[in-house]
Design a protein around this motif. Structure first.
Motif: not given
Length: 159
Positions: A40-49
């Motif tokens: 689960v990805i928390p809210a207000d999180t930026h995911v960057e490859a």
């Protein structure tokens, strides 16, 4: 806003564990103790490859990760895939991971199927899915690992 970095690596070595360590080095996270979490990805999180991790803190510290990993003894192919999608409006999201002795197209197809199933379990409106894959051919008799990791933030002391 916190950042989760997507990193990947692949390597061959004389033993299964040394190939895993070398793949971690290829991804830039060989000097940390990895702690796996579910997806689960928390809210207000930026995911960057990013491919290779930047310096995330002192050696020996803990990194929280979601990990897709395949290790094979050749001949064969090791492939790993990690898919993710976040809900719109900076809400939470999901990671799904898969791996196997197959090609990158197969693990990508399977990980997207898993992600879609996970999305159906939630009442969130999701943005488009993204995928990172790593695949490597192993030569006869060598140990080979492919991995993709979602690395949550920076390292933290173990104690």
């Amino acid at each position: 806003m916190s950042t989760i970095r997507i990193v990947w690596g692949a390597a061959s070595a004389p033993t299964a564990m040394s190939s895993y360590d070398a793949a971690l080095a290829d991804a830039g996270v060989e000097n940390y103790n990895l702690v796996s979490v579910s997806s689960v990805i928390p809210a207000d999180t930026h995911v960057e490859a990013v491919g290779t991790a930047p310096d995330l803190g002192p050696a020996g510290e803990r990194l929280t990760v979601v990990e897709a990993r395949a290790t094979v003894t050749g001949p064969g192919r090791a492939s790993a895939a990690l898919a993710w999608s976040q809900s719109v409006e900076n809400g939470p999201g999901l990671f799904y991971e898969t791996s196997g002795e197959t090609d990158s197209e197969d693990v990508e197809r399977r990980v997207l199927e898993g992600l879609a199933a996970g999305q159906e379990l939630r009442d969130w409106e999701f943005a488009d899915a993204q995928v990172a894959t790593e695949s490597i051919q192993a030569k006869s008799g060598e140990h080979t690992t492919a991995l993709v990791l979602a690395v949550y933030g920076e390292s933290e002391p173990i104690w």
